[in-house]
Each structure stands twice: as structure tokens, then as C-alpha cells.
Design an enzyme around this catalytic site. Structure first.
Site, PDB file in Angstrom:
ATOM      1  N   SER A 223       0.916   3.862   0.428  1.00 16.33           N
ATOM      2  CA  SER A 223       0.516   3.304  -0.869  1.00 16.33           C
ATOM      3  C   SER A 223       1.646   2.864  -1.784  1.00 16.33           C
ATOM      4  O   SER A 223       1.405   2.156  -2.756  1.00 16.33           O
ATOM      5  CB  SER A 223      -0.352   4.303  -1.620  1.00 16.33           C
ATOM      6  OG  SER A 223      -1.652   4.222  -1.118  1.00 16.33           O
TER       7      SER A 223
ATOM      8  N   LYS B  11       1.326   4.938 -11.905  1.00 20.05           N
ATOM      9  CA  LYS B  11       0.046   4.797 -11.189  1.00 20.05           C
ATOM     10  C   LYS B  11      -0.990   5.702 -11.843  1.00 20.05           C
ATOM     11  O   LYS B  11      -0.675   6.850 -12.196  1.00 20.05           O
ATOM     12  CB  LYS B  11       0.272   5.208  -9.731  1.00 20.05           C
ATOM     13  CG  LYS B  11      -0.953   5.117  -8.854  1.00 20.05           C
ATOM     14  CD  LYS B  11      -0.623   5.554  -7.432  1.00 20.05           C
ATOM     15  CE  LYS B  11      -1.745   5.238  -6.469  1.00 20.05           C
ATOM     16  NZ  LYS B  11      -1.399   5.536  -5.080  1.00 20.05           N
TER      17      LYS B  11
ATOM     18  N   SER C 191      -2.329   1.557  -2.043  1.00 20.87           N
ATOM     19  CA  SER C 191      -3.134   1.694  -3.243  1.00 20.87           C
ATOM     20  C   SER C 191      -2.371   1.486  -4.550  1.00 20.87           C
ATOM     21  O   SER C 191      -2.986   1.185  -5.570  1.00 20.87           O
ATOM     22  CB  SER C 191      -3.809   3.065  -3.267  1.00 20.87           C
ATOM     23  OG  SER C 191      -2.857   4.106  -3.335  1.00 20.87           O
TER      24      SER C 191
HETATM   25  N1  GLN Z   1      -4.112   2.851   3.022  1.00 21.21           N
HETATM   26  C1  GLN Z   1      -3.954   4.267   2.859  1.00 21.21           C
HETATM   27  C2  GLN Z   1      -5.305   4.909   2.727  1.00 21.21           C
HETATM   28  O1  GLN Z   1      -6.221   4.237   2.359  1.00 21.21           O
HETATM   29  C3  GLN Z   1      -3.104   4.502   1.655  1.00 21.21           C
HETATM   30  C4  GLN Z   1      -3.249   5.833   1.011  1.00 21.21           C
HETATM   31  C5  GLN Z   1      -2.132   6.239   0.117  1.00 21.21           C
HETATM   32  O2  GLN Z   1      -0.985   6.149   0.521  1.00 21.21           O
HETATM   33  N2  GLN Z   1      -2.477   6.788  -1.041  1.00 21.21           N
HETATM   34  O3  GLN Z   1      -5.454   6.073   2.990  1.00 21.21           O
END
Ligand code: GLN
Length: 479
Positions: free
Chosen positions: A179, A80, A155
Site C-alpha cells: 500500500s 493516511k 491503498s
Molecule cells: N493490495 C493490498 C491489499 O488489498 C494492499 C494492502 C495494504 O498494503 N494495506 O491487501
């Protein structure tokens, strides 16, 4: 060599490599070729590291020749883009870091590379991990390989889509509030959030430091078990890592689950607005665990409904502080046309961050400001403690919980982009384990009638990664 090889298990590819059926170099060429032909459509990679990958593959072939191969030697993987990789551009999918080349590897990346795995590139994500659809990437959304009009989730969407599409065997993702698990669910792969403290966060671009964890994404729970054996464990560079020994997960997961008690939290199954096929597939997976000898127990976690609101106070608060360093001076692209220092900071940040990142910084700065800290951040931390206590009490009765991962399968690109609250509610099933620091795995659960994958989530006791991976392995084998 055909691309079918890219959908095989780590075990069988390892076998092919050590018996010299094919070389690591050949395998890497298959992965690079697939990325090249598919990236325009799927957009899973922000940066492709062809040359370094070929060199790493040749080194892997030498390891194999010397008889030093590990399960990961010669295996192409992605990272990532919000995780630092030595001498490779690491943008977090935000243009403010468009020119950032990391001078070091994150600890988990270093460990995986030392085991001989081959980095093929950096994967697209919502900028700095903010989002659940990958539409907050400044390098364009990732498309779901099962239906390219749909999102891949987020994400870590590029990481999930790349595995599902046969572009790499595994990815290293980051999970603050889902995410890793949510895109895994939407793309039909496995994604694992270990307990907070199990894996080092050194080299992860911080979002919310008290929730961020780094973990593996792969096709199956078994592959995740092999990866965790390499990635997990104490790191002197991250004081929050625990010194508990790392179990041999890949051996552990073959144990019987007979008599194990699995909780089904009613608040999750009764959520209004949950897609009916997601509910049905979750029920089918509960039945599979029962068939394997587990005892299914109904449980109640009434504080679950506070996890999303608590999350969306704590995360922006910690975010607003962490992202302060990305200012165009210490890090990032500096805007050239500013009259003074203040304007330089503000123009650099205005141009280099997407909308959602700006929103979090503003909410967080407000929540932490004088007079509001007690009302928001401190209160959210208190409710967080209640959520942790509630999980702990439940684990006095059951060994693990099973829930859906996402309330819906992949949705259309653009469909929810303007609806901030709908996007936050996408985290409803994944945020509780995040807030509580518990290990949680999403494995592929089944397909909708429209041909979209649906994942199910297994949540375990703190530091009991082994049980969660074992249950995931049972579900993988029962498909
Ligand atoms: N949907 C979560 C957010 O927007 C995901 C964040 C993550 O796990 N990095 O905060």
C-alpha cells in the site's frame, strides 16, 4: 510564492526556511492553496486541517527563529487516514468511522510533528487499507495527477497523489501488502516499507498485525532517508519494535555502491501478463545500477508465486479478528434503526464497511473457523516460513534485489473494480517482501509512452534499510 517550491527536495526547502527566504507560514499557505484548488479533482484529502496547520507553521517559525530547526521543521505533510492523529477525524476512508476523532497521535506522527513538521490533512485511501486502486474508499476514488481518468493506486493513493501533485512534501503511509509502494509507483514518487519492527505501529488502525508496517512516502530516496531518521526506532508502546540503533541514513546513502551484488529474480521478470513497458523500464534501471558499479546477478525465488495466495489467507484471517472492534459500540457510527443488539451490530457494519472489507472479514472468519484453521491459516504460515528462508538464502549471495513494483502502470478508474482476482494480482511483486517482513523501496523508474510513471522496487535484507535507500538514491540521481 510559486507552487514550484512544492516539488523541491527537503534539503533545499530547509535551506530556504533557515535562511529566511520564506517562512513556514508562507510555505504552509502555498500547500493549503494547492490542496484547496485541486482537491475536487484529485480527491487526495478526506480532511484538511487548515487552522491547526497554520498554528503548527507559526510554531515552526518560532523553532527556526530560536535556531532549533530540524530537516522537517516547517514542512507540510499528510497522513493516511487509517493512521490516528490527535484531535483530528481519522476515518480510514470508511463511513463507519465518519465521526471518529482520535484522542492521540500515532507514534510516528508524534515524532514527525515534534521535529516541527506541519500536518495539513488526512489522506484518502482504500477503506482500512484494503485495495490497490483507492476505489474501495467510501469517500470516492483518488485520481492520478498524471491522468485523472486513471487510478492513483492503493491503498495509500491519496498520500502518493498529494505528493505527486505538489500538495505536500511527504506523507505517512501504511503498507501491509504494497500500500505504500504500489501507489508510489503509479504516481511517480518514492515509497518505503521498512522492515517489520523498525517503525512503531502504535496508532495505526490494524489490518493484519503480523504484516502491517508504517513508512514514509516522498519525492526521493534522499527525502525518505531524512524521514526514516526521525520516524524509526524502538517504541515502548509497540512490543514488536526492535531496539537496534537507527543508522544515519542520510549520510549512509552517499556511499559508493561499487561492487555491490544486486539480484534480479527471474520469477519476477518472467511474469506472464506484465506490461512490456514496465519490463523495459525495469531493465533500464538494472543497467543504471550496473553503470554505477553494481554487479548484477540472476537469482531464482521459486516460492514467489505463493506469496499472493499466502497473503490472501493470512491477511483476511488477521483482518477479521482486528476489525471486530469496529462494531458501532466500541468504535464507529451506530445504526439507529435496529430491533435488537445483533441487528444493531450487523446493520452498523453493513452500512459502514465497503464491499472489499466485508469480503475479507468473511474469508478470514471462514479460514479461522473450527476445523479449517490447520488447513488454511497454519498452512499459510508454514509456506510463509519457506518464503522467508528462500529470501535469506538469496541474501547469502546478493546484497539486495531489484524488481518491478507493479506489473502495470496506472489503469482506468472502474476498469478492474469488478475483478477481485485481478486486483489481488496487482500485489504480485509487492507481497513477497511483505510476507517476509523485509525492507522494500519503490522509486520512480521512468515514464511510459502514454506519460504514466513506472516505479522499480529494491528489496533488502531484514533491517538493512540503509542499502536499499542507498541504491534508490543512485537511481534517483541517474535519472
Ligand atoms: N493490495 C493490498 C491489499 O488489498 C494492499 C494492502 C495494504 O498494503 N494495506 O491487501
Amino acid at each position: 510564492m510559486s507552487n514550484d517550491i512544492m516539488k523541491q527536495s527537503l534539503k533545499s526547502v530547509h535551506e530556504g526556511l533557515v535562511t529566511k527566504e520564506f517562512s513556514a507560514r508562507e510555505l504552509t499557505e502555498v500547500a493549503l492553496e494547492r490542496i484547496e484548488t485541486r482537491n475536487e479533482t484529485i480527491n487526495a484529502f478526506v480532511t484538511i486541517t487548515e487552522d491547526a496547520a497554520r498554528e503548527a507553521a507559526d510554531r515552526a517559525d518560532q523553532m527556526i527563529a530560536r535556531g532549533e530547526a530540524t530537516m522537517l521543521t516547517g514542512i507540510p505533510f499528510g497522513v493516511k487516514d487509517a493512521i490516528c492523529t490527535l484531535d483530528v477525524r481519522s476515518t480510514a476512508s470508511a463511513t463507519i468511522l465518519d465521526n471518529y476523532i482520535s484522542p492521540y497521535d500515532a507514534t510516528v506522527v508524534h515524532r514527525v510533528k515534534s521535529a516541527g513538521a506541519v500536518l495539513v490533512g488526512k489522506q484518502n485511501c482504500d477503506a482500512f487499507g484494503h485495495g490497490a486502486s483507492n476505489e474501495q474508499s467510501m469517500y470516492g476514488p483518488v485520481r492520478n495527477p498524471f491522468d485523472t481518468s486513471k487510478v492513483a493506486g492503493g491503498s495509500s493513493g491519496g498520500s502518493a497523489a498529494a505528493i505527486a501533485d505538489g500538495q505536500c512534501f511527504f506523507s505517512i503511509g501504511e503498507d501491509t501488502g504494497g500500500s505504500i509502494r504500489q501507489p508510489a509507483s503509479l504516481c511517480g514518487v518514492a515509497g518505503f516499507r521498512p522492515s517489520y519492527g523498525r517503525n512503531s505501529r502504535y496508532g495505526i488502525m490494524p489490518m493484519a498485525s503480523s504484516l502491517d508496517v508504517v513508512g514514509p512516502m516522498a519525492r526521493t530516496a534522499e527525502d525518505i532517508a531524512f524521514l526514516m531518521e526521525v520516524m524509526a526506532g524502538e517504541d515502548g508502546r509497540d512490543a514488536t519494535t526492535v531496539s537496534d540503533p537507527v543508522p544515519r541514513y542520510s549520510e549512509y546513502i552517499t556511499r559508493s555502491v561499487k561492487g555491490m551484488r544486486i539480484g534480479v529474480p527471474k520469477e519476477y521478470m518472467e511474469l506472464e501478463g506484465m506490461d512490456s513497458e514496465v519490463r523495459k523500464i525495469t531493465e533500464e534501471n538494472i543497467a543504471r545500477l550496473q553503470d554505477a558499479g553494481c554487479e548484477i546477478v540472476d537469482v531464482s525465488l521459486p516460492h514467489t508465486k505463493y506469496a499472493v495466495p499466502v497473503y490472501y489467507i493470512i491477511v483476511p484471517s488477521e483482518d477479521s479478528s482486528n476489525l471486530g472492534r469496529i462494531d458501532g459500540v466500541r468504535y464507529g457510527v451506530q445504526s439507529g434503526d435496529s430491533a435488537n443488539l445483533y441487528e444493531m451490530y450487523s446493520v452498523s457494519r453493513a452500512q459502514g464497511f465497503p464491499e472489499e472489507v466485508k469480503r475479507r472479514i468473511m474469508i478470514g472468519t471462514y479460514a479461522l473457523s473450527s476445523g479449517y484453521y490447520d488447513a488454511y491459516y497454519r498452512k499459510a504460515q508454514k509456506v510463509r516460513t519457506r518464503i522467508i528462508e528462500e529470501f535469506e538464502a538469496t541474501y547469502g549471495v546478493v546484497d539486495a534485489l531489484i524488481t518491478p513494483t507493479s506489473p502495470f502502470p496506472a489503469f482506468g478508474i472502474g476498469e478492474k473494480k469488478g475483478d477481485v482476482l485481478a486486483m489481488y494480482l496487482a500485489d504480485v511483486f509487492v507481497s513477497p517482501a511483505s510476507v517476509a517482513g523485509l525492507p522494500a523501496l519503490s522509486v520512480h523508474g521512468g515514464m511510459t509512452t502514454a506519460g504514466l510513471p513506472v516505479g522499480v522496487q529494491l528489496i533488502g535484507r531484514r533491517l538493512d534499510e540503509a542499502t536499499v535507500l542507498t541504491l534508490g538514491h543512485v537511481l534517483d540521481r541517474s535519472r
